[in-house]
Design a protein around this motif. Structure first.
Motif, short mmCIF file in Angstrom:
data_model
loop_
_atom_site.label_atom_id
_atom_site.label_comp_id
_atom_site.label_asym_id
_atom_site.label_seq_id
_atom_site.Cartn_x
_atom_site.Cartn_y
_atom_site.Cartn_z
N UNK A 181 -22.05 -36.86 -0.42
CA UNK A 181 -23.05 -35.80 -0.56
C UNK A 181 -24.30 -36.34 -1.26
N UNK A 182 -24.07 -37.17 -2.31
CA UNK A 182 -25.19 -37.72 -3.06
C UNK A 182 -26.04 -38.61 -2.15
N UNK A 183 -25.37 -39.43 -1.36
CA UNK A 183 -26.11 -40.32 -0.46
C UNK A 183 -26.88 -39.49 0.57
N UNK A 184 -26.21 -38.49 1.14
CA UNK A 184 -26.88 -37.61 2.11
C UNK A 184 -28.15 -37.00 1.51
N UNK A 185 -28.06 -36.63 0.22
CA UNK A 185 -29.19 -35.95 -0.42
C UNK A 185 -30.34 -36.91 -0.73
N UNK A 186 -30.04 -38.22 -0.69
CA UNK A 186 -31.08 -39.19 -1.10
C UNK A 186 -31.73 -39.93 0.07
N UNK A 187 -31.18 -39.71 1.26
CA UNK A 187 -31.58 -40.53 2.40
C UNK A 187 -33.10 -40.65 2.54
N UNK A 233 -34.15 -36.56 -14.27
CA UNK A 233 -35.27 -37.22 -13.58
C UNK A 233 -35.40 -36.73 -12.14
N UNK A 234 -34.78 -35.63 -11.78
CA UNK A 234 -34.81 -35.13 -10.39
C UNK A 234 -33.49 -35.44 -9.72
N UNK A 273 -36.65 -42.87 -4.30
CA UNK A 273 -35.74 -43.55 -5.23
C UNK A 273 -34.32 -43.13 -4.87
N UNK A 274 -33.46 -44.13 -4.63
CA UNK A 274 -32.08 -43.80 -4.26
C UNK A 274 -31.12 -44.44 -5.24
N UNK A 283 -32.60 -34.62 -3.33
CA UNK A 283 -33.56 -33.54 -3.22
C UNK A 283 -33.23 -32.35 -4.11
N UNK A 284 -32.09 -32.39 -4.77
CA UNK A 284 -31.74 -31.28 -5.66
C UNK A 284 -31.17 -30.10 -4.89
#
Ligand code: ADP
Length: 380
Positions: free
Chosen positions: A282-288, A363-364, A292-293, A316-317
């Motif tokens: 989920x975290x990776x999906x949200x950062x694609x 930090x987002x 900053x990843x 993206x939060x």
């Protein structure tokens, strides 16, 4: 540092051996017993982005993310002191660090040899992000994830259930639309009665949908869970490696921060890895598509005999409308999402007596946290 003997160099016979090894597709790194790099194969140069000349004589921990980076000397010291093997001859799934800072999953096998009066260690490294290489090892890990525990069959079960759920959901939509149409204008008594009937049907169908969902949750909760004392760092490393498969092109940087005293947990390993895997994915999906990843997985002792694990992303939060229902089944913002991941995570964590929640990353992005029983005290 001046009292250390210089790093070993290679004789002619060894040079021949090296030329053979240069053709081995796995990356090969040879180190001396102080952890200094003596040889770095062509495949290793490609995998890590360093040239052999740059890393010769450097500490091999350069190729590792935290916390292994800081702890590797200690690992080697322990082994040289006690002879207890944690990795040599065993082969492990771990995370490595590229020169550019991103991390990637690897399988590492280490062999030990004596050359003259010195011990050397040869590491063969397979990059698990490249699927064809990953397959064998991943199949092992995934089939463990997929067969050992009952949660396991969740994937298959979930798609069967999704199919089954479609029926009541479609029926609900139809009845509601029907009722809406019947209620247009000034309906007479009969029409009102029909509309009422349609809404009754819709209510019954939603009860049915609820039962289907409950069945899924029961299936997970009442399964025989096998709780054992497990090493949290290893559990995290493996879940992390699996979670990163296929994400190399996104260049996700991963940090693992383990506080002292957060080593041993009393859990069903497969289930907790399933939780971690889901949070990491989920975290990776949200950062694609974020600039900053950065993924940070941390563990620290918590109150009341629990250990707190967190998975923080710079994604993206989560908006307020999503936040309210995130752990409900079938809530998803993804085109191909099932929306059951977090619901399963919560069921698993609560079955372990812990809790799971999320907070905005300062930090987002988002940080998911959960607690699981600390087994440390049992072994002290
Ligand atoms: P799925 O991943 O199939 O959608 P989940 O239950 O795992 O199912 O997640 C539900 C929803 O929660 C996701 O679709 C996403 O909108 C949101 N979500 C979960 N984790 C994160 C995260 N780390 N950052 C932002 N949104 C998230």
């Amino acid at each position: 540092m001046t009292d250390q003997p210089p790093p070993r160099t290679w004789s002619e016979g060894e040079t021949h051996l090296r030329s053979i090894l240069a053709t081995v597709p796995d990356a090969m790194v040879v180190i001396d017993e102080r952890g200094r790099i003596m040889s770095f194969s062509a495949a290793a140069e490609k995998m890590f982005g360093f040239t052999e000349a740059e890393v010769m004589g450097e500490n091999v921990s350069l190729l590792m993310p935290s916390p292994d980076r800081e702890r590797h000397d200690q690992y080697m010291g322990n082994y040289l002191g006690t002879g207890r093997r944690k990795i040599i001859g065993i082969g492990r799934v771990l995370t490595a660090r590229h020169r550019d800072g991103y991390t990637f999953p690897i399988e590492l096998s280490v062999g030990e040899a004596r050359v003259g009066d010195q011990r050397i260690f040869t590491g063969f490294i397979r990059d698990l992000t490249e699927r064809q290489h990953a397959e064998t090892r991943l199949q092992d890990l995934q089939s463990e994830l997929a067969h050992v525990g009952r949660v396991s069959e969740v994937g298959t079960l979930a798609s069967a259930l999704a199919h089954e759920l479609n029926q009541p959901l479609t029926a609900i939509a139809n009845y509601c639309e029907g009722a809406r149409d019947l209620l247009q204008g000034e309906p007479d008594a009969d029409t009102l009665a029909m509309a009422r009937e349609a809404l009754d049907e819709a209510a019954q169908q939603s009860v049915r949908a609820g039962q289907i969902v409950r069945r899924l949750r029961d299936f997970i909760t009442y399964g025989q869970t096998e709780r054992k004392v497990e090493l949290l760092p290893r559990l995290i490393a493996e879940a992390n490696a699996l979670g990163l498969v296929g994400s190399r092109e996104y260049g996700v940087e991963v940090d693992v921060e383990l506080e002292a005293g957060a080593d041993r947990v009393l859990v069903d390993r497969i289930q907790i890895q399933q939780v971690l895997l889901n949070l990491i994915r989920n975290a990776i999906d949200a950062m694609i598509d974020r600039p900053v990843r950065q993924l940070t997985i941390a563990a620290a002792p918590d109150l009341g005999g629990f250990i707190r694990v967190s998975v923080a992303d710079t994604g993206k939060g989560i908006g307020p409308e999503m936040a309210a229902q995130l752990f409900q089944p079938f809530v998803t913002s993804k085109e191909h999402g099932m929306g059951i991941g977090l619901s399963i995570c919560r069921t698993i964590i609560e079955a372990h007596g812990g809790r799971i929640w999320f907070e905005p990353t300062p930090s987002g992005g988002t940080t998911f946290l959960f607690t699981i029983p600390d087994a440390g005290a049992l072994h002290e």
